[in-house]
Scaffold this motif. Structure first.
Motif, PDB file in Angstrom:
ATOM      1  N   LEU A 169      47.586  10.512  -4.306  1.00 31.35           N
ATOM      2  CA  LEU A 169      47.024  10.324  -5.645  1.00 31.35           C
ATOM      3  C   LEU A 169      47.210  11.584  -6.485  1.00 31.35           C
ATOM      4  O   LEU A 169      47.664  11.512  -7.629  1.00 31.35           O
ATOM      5  CB  LEU A 169      45.542   9.956  -5.543  1.00 31.35           C
ATOM      6  N   VAL A 170      46.880  12.727  -5.916  1.00 24.65           N
ATOM      7  CA  VAL A 170      47.046  13.997  -6.636  1.00 24.65           C
ATOM      8  C   VAL A 170      48.525  14.221  -6.962  1.00 24.65           C
ATOM      9  O   VAL A 170      48.873  14.633  -8.076  1.00 24.65           O
ATOM     10  CB  VAL A 170      46.468  15.177  -5.823  1.00 24.65           C
ATOM     11  N   GLY A 171      49.401  13.927  -5.997  1.00 21.77           N
ATOM     12  CA  GLY A 171      50.836  14.068  -6.244  1.00 21.77           C
ATOM     13  C   GLY A 171      51.312  13.172  -7.375  1.00 21.77           C
ATOM     14  O   GLY A 171      52.116  13.587  -8.218  1.00 21.77           O
ATOM     15  N   GLY A 172      50.807  11.949  -7.416  1.00 21.33           N
ATOM     16  CA  GLY A 172      51.176  11.030  -8.497  1.00 21.33           C
ATOM     17  C   GLY A 172      50.697  11.520  -9.848  1.00 21.33           C
ATOM     18  O   GLY A 172      51.418  11.464 -10.845  1.00 21.33           O
ATOM     19  N   ILE A 173      49.469  12.024  -9.885  1.00 18.09           N
ATOM     20  CA  ILE A 173      48.919  12.529 -11.150  1.00 18.09           C
ATOM     21  C   ILE A 173      49.682  13.771 -11.604  1.00 18.09           C
ATOM     22  O   ILE A 173      50.054  13.892 -12.781  1.00 18.09           O
ATOM     23  CB  ILE A 173      47.409  12.822 -11.000  1.00 18.09           C
ATOM     24  N   VAL A 174      49.937  14.686 -10.690  1.00 19.91           N
ATOM     25  CA  VAL A 174      50.681  15.907 -11.030  1.00 19.91           C
ATOM     26  C   VAL A 174      52.106  15.553 -11.471  1.00 19.91           C
ATOM     27  O   VAL A 174      52.603  16.063 -12.475  1.00 19.91           O
ATOM     28  CB  VAL A 174      50.696  16.901  -9.845  1.00 19.91           C
TER      29      VAL A 174
ATOM     30  N   GLY B 111      53.201  12.710 -12.748  1.00 16.31           N
ATOM     31  CA  GLY B 111      53.142  12.084 -14.073  1.00 16.31           C
ATOM     32  C   GLY B 111      52.907  13.104 -15.166  1.00 16.31           C
ATOM     33  O   GLY B 111      53.502  13.031 -16.244  1.00 16.31           O
ATOM     34  N   GLY B 112      52.029  14.067 -14.892  1.00 13.47           N
ATOM     35  CA  GLY B 112      51.758  15.125 -15.864  1.00 13.47           C
ATOM     36  C   GLY B 112      52.990  15.966 -16.144  1.00 13.47           C
ATOM     37  O   GLY B 112      53.270  16.319 -17.286  1.00 13.47           O
ATOM     38  N   ILE B 113      53.733  16.270 -15.089  1.00 17.98           N
ATOM     39  CA  ILE B 113      54.967  17.048 -15.255  1.00 17.98           C
ATOM     40  C   ILE B 113      55.984  16.259 -16.073  1.00 17.98           C
ATOM     41  O   ILE B 113      56.655  16.813 -16.952  1.00 17.98           O
ATOM     42  CB  ILE B 113      55.542  17.456 -13.880  1.00 17.98           C
TER      43      ILE B 113
ATOM     44  N   VAL C  84      58.817  15.685 -21.306  1.00 14.75           N
ATOM     45  CA  VAL C  84      59.172  14.939 -22.515  1.00 14.75           C
ATOM     46  C   VAL C  84      58.660  15.677 -23.752  1.00 14.75           C
ATOM     47  O   VAL C  84      59.375  15.808 -24.752  1.00 14.75           O
ATOM     48  CB  VAL C  84      58.621  13.496 -22.458  1.00 14.75           C
ATOM     49  N   LYS C  85      57.431  16.182 -23.694  1.00 10.07           N
ATOM     50  CA  LYS C  85      56.877  16.931 -24.828  1.00 10.07           C
ATOM     51  C   LYS C  85      57.708  18.190 -25.117  1.00 10.07           C
ATOM     52  O   LYS C  85      57.984  18.498 -26.269  1.00 10.07           O
ATOM     53  CB  LYS C  85      55.419  17.326 -24.555  1.00 10.07           C
ATOM     54  N   LEU C  86      58.112  18.902 -24.069  1.00  9.85           N
ATOM     55  CA  LEU C  86      58.954  20.087 -24.227  1.00  9.85           C
ATOM     56  C   LEU C  86      60.285  19.707 -24.872  1.00  9.85           C
ATOM     57  O   LEU C  86      60.772  20.392 -25.780  1.00  9.85           O
ATOM     58  CB  LEU C  86      59.183  20.759 -22.880  1.00  9.85           C
TER      59      LEU C  86
END
Length: 162
Positions: A131-136, A138-140, A145-147
Motif C-alpha cells: 500500500l505504501v509503495g503504491g501511494i509513493v 502514484g505520488g512520484i 507530470v507536474k515537473l
C-alpha cells in the motif's frame, strides 16, 4: 512516416475520405473521445467490482481489463506525442472525474491484490508495504507530470521572450 504511425493511421482509418470534411472530422473526433472515455469508465467500474463479486476469476479479468486500458492509453499518448501534442502539459488532477477514476483504479488494484495474493502476502506488513509503495509510486508519477508541466511552461515563456 514511421511504421508505428502508419499502423496507427491504418487502425484509425485516418486516410478515409470521411476525414476530408472539417465538421465531420471534428464531430467524429469528439464522438471517438466520448466513446474511448466511456470504455475507460466501464473498465474502471468493472475492474473495481469484479474481484469483490467474482473472486479470483474476477480478479484475473480485472487485471486483463486494466492492461487493455493501459495499452489504449499508451497508444493514445504516443500518437498525440508523435503529432507534437503533449497530453501531460494541460492535465489537471484535482478534477472530480480524475479523482473518481483514480479511486476506482485503486479499488480495483486492492481487489486484485486481495484475491490473487500469494503466500508472501499473508502477513499484514507485506500489505502495508504494498500500500505504501503504491501511494509513493502514484505520488512520484504525479510529481513527474507536474515537473514536466512546469518545464514546458518555462520553455514556452523563454521562447516567447525571443
Amino acid at each position: 512516416m514511421s511504421t508505428m504511425m502508419k499502423a496507427m493511421r491504418f487502425v484509425g482509418d485516418l486516410d478515409d475520405d470521411f476525414y476530408k470534411d472539417e465538421r465531420q472530422r471534428d464531430v467524429w473526433n469528439e464522438a471517438s473521445a466520448v466513446g474511448l472515455q466511456s470504455v475507460f469508465w466501464a473498465i474502471f467500474v468493472s475492474s473495481a467490482i469484479l474481484p469483490w463479486v467474482a473472486g479470483r476469476t474476477g480478479a484475473w479479468i480485472s487485471l486483463a481489463l486494466l492492461i487493455v486500458a493501459l495499452f489504449g492509453s499508451l497508444i493514445t499518448i504516443i500518437y498525440a506525442k508523435r503529432r507534437d501534442v503533449d497530453v501531460y502539459l494541460l492535465s489537471t488532477y484535482g478534477r472530480p472525474r480524475v479523482v473518481i477514476s483514480i479511486a476506482l483504479y485503486l479499488v480495483a488494484a486492492v481487489g486484485i491484490m486481495a484475491r490473487l495474493k500469494f503466500d508472501s502476502y499473508e502477513e499484514s506488513s507485506t500489505w502495508v508495504g504494498a500500500l505504501v509503495g503504491g501511494i509513493v509510486g502514484g505520488g512520484i508519477a504525479i510529481a513527474a507530470v507536474k515537473l514536466h508541466q512546469q518545464r514546458a511552461k518555462r520553455r514556452e515563456a523563454a521562447e516567447e521572450l525571443l
